[in-house]
Design a protein around this motif. Structure first.
Motif, PDB file in Angstrom:
ATOM      1  N   GLN A   1      16.889  11.367  34.510  1.00  0.00           N
ATOM      2  CA  GLN A   1      16.441  12.035  35.467  1.00  0.00           C
ATOM      3  C   GLN A   1      17.151  13.477  35.626  1.00  0.00           C
ATOM      4  O   GLN A   1      18.467  13.168  35.524  1.00  0.00           O
ATOM      5  N   HIS A   2      16.691  14.738  36.056  1.00  0.00           N
ATOM      6  CA  HIS A   2      17.704  15.713  36.023  1.00  0.00           C
ATOM      7  C   HIS A   2      18.559  15.482  37.432  1.00  0.00           C
ATOM      8  O   HIS A   2      18.190  15.201  38.295  1.00  0.00           O
ATOM      9  N   TYR A   9      18.081  17.261  40.624  1.00  0.00           N
ATOM     10  CA  TYR A   9      16.783  16.679  41.306  1.00  0.00           C
ATOM     11  C   TYR A   9      17.467  15.365  42.251  1.00  0.00           C
ATOM     12  O   TYR A   9      16.985  15.189  43.147  1.00  0.00           O
ATOM     13  N   GLN A  38      17.293  14.671  46.042  1.00  0.00           N
ATOM     14  CA  GLN A  38      16.590  13.405  46.897  1.00  0.00           C
ATOM     15  C   GLN A  38      17.694  12.786  47.671  1.00  0.00           C
ATOM     16  O   GLN A  38      17.419  12.138  48.744  1.00  0.00           O
ATOM     17  N   ASN A  98      21.642  10.895  34.651  1.00  0.00           N
ATOM     18  CA  ASN A  98      21.015  11.951  33.746  1.00  0.00           C
ATOM     19  C   ASN A  98      21.486  11.750  32.210  1.00  0.00           C
ATOM     20  O   ASN A  98      20.602  11.980  31.317  1.00  0.00           O
ATOM     21  N   HIS A 115       5.375  19.490  35.271  1.00  0.00           N
ATOM     22  CA  HIS A 115       6.160  18.458  34.870  1.00  0.00           C
ATOM     23  C   HIS A 115       6.192  18.350  33.205  1.00  0.00           C
ATOM     24  O   HIS A 115       6.684  17.380  32.827  1.00  0.00           O
ATOM     25  N   PRO A 175      10.691  17.309  38.643  1.00  0.00           N
ATOM     26  CA  PRO A 175      11.552  15.968  38.216  1.00  0.00           C
ATOM     27  C   PRO A 175      10.650  15.563  36.842  1.00  0.00           C
ATOM     28  O   PRO A 175       9.420  15.710  36.543  1.00  0.00           O
TER      29      PRO A 175
END
Length: 232
Positions: A79-80, A83, A87, A121, A159, A171
């Protein structure tokens, strides 16, 4: 001679003071630079938590290297990092509502968040798979082309066609658990998910996702979630 000497000394003194001021400013700017994220520290925190601060290991819910095997808990591998930090920050502030994650995020420092995010990441995401062949074709159509009659845009527009997302904006969702994706679409639909702070000047806005979700039926949400699970 003394009269000529004094102005020279005064000029030299002013020059020294100016140089000292510039050095102080440069030093202050150097001190203000944020610490570089440390993936090794992030890995340690993710795997082991920090008992001294009452932080449980992220891996206990999100799996080894971010590959959750619990369908209600999202996969976080690959996942980035921007991001993920966003969160965690919004869980900590309460902007995103989740009692478990809010308690966890409040225990983290800003550096903790960056370190864990950079570690995740860099991890390889385990592939998922579509489960319901009867609805996956509908999910594919919606993901790639949207639903014109309902003004639902193609998911791929934000996306990306393969679900990789756009770093620091949208994301990664490829291979995500069907149950988790469906739950998030439902949360946007009913308004219980309202995150949407700025990331590096770009707005990831829940208003957009809420509008989209409210235009979709339960079956359409399930179809999209199933298709997304099979993206690589």
């Amino acid at each position: 001679m003394k009269r000529a000497y004094l102005p020279v000394m005064k000029s030299l003194g002013m020059a020294v003071l100016a140089l000292s001021s510039l050095t102080s400013v440069a030093y202050a700017n150097q001190e203000a630079k944020p610490a570089k994220a440390d993936a090794a520290k992030g890995e340690a925190l993710y795997k082991n938590g920090d008992a001294g601060r009452g932080i449980v290991a992220c891996a206990s819910c999100h799996g080894e290297a971010g590959n959750s095997t619990i369908s209600a808990n999202p996969k976080l591998a690959a996942q980035h990092d921007a991001y993920l930090v966003k969160q965690l920050t919004e869980f900590a502030s309460g902007a995103r509502n989740n009692a478990t994650m809010t308690a966890f995020a409040k225990s983290l420092t800003a550096d903790d968040m960056k370190n864990v995010a950079v570690y995740l990441n860099a991890q390889k995401s385990a592939p998922g798979a579509a489960k319901n062949k009867d609805i996956v074709e509908l999910g594919k159509q919606i993901y790639r082309g949207g639903i014109a009659e309902k003004n639902v845009p193609a998911c791929a527009g934000c996306h990306s066609p393969n679900g990789a997302g756009i770093p620091a904006q949208f994301p990664r969702i490829a291979g995500q658990h069907q149950d988790y994706t469906l739950a998030q679409l439902q949360a946007f639909y009913n308004g219980s998910r309202k995150d949407g702070a700025k990331i590096q000047g770009s707005r990831v806005n829940s208003v957009q996702m809420t509008t989209i979700a409210k235009s979709m039926s339960e079956d359409e949400m399930r179809a999209v979630a199933d298709y997304i699970a099979g993206l690589k």
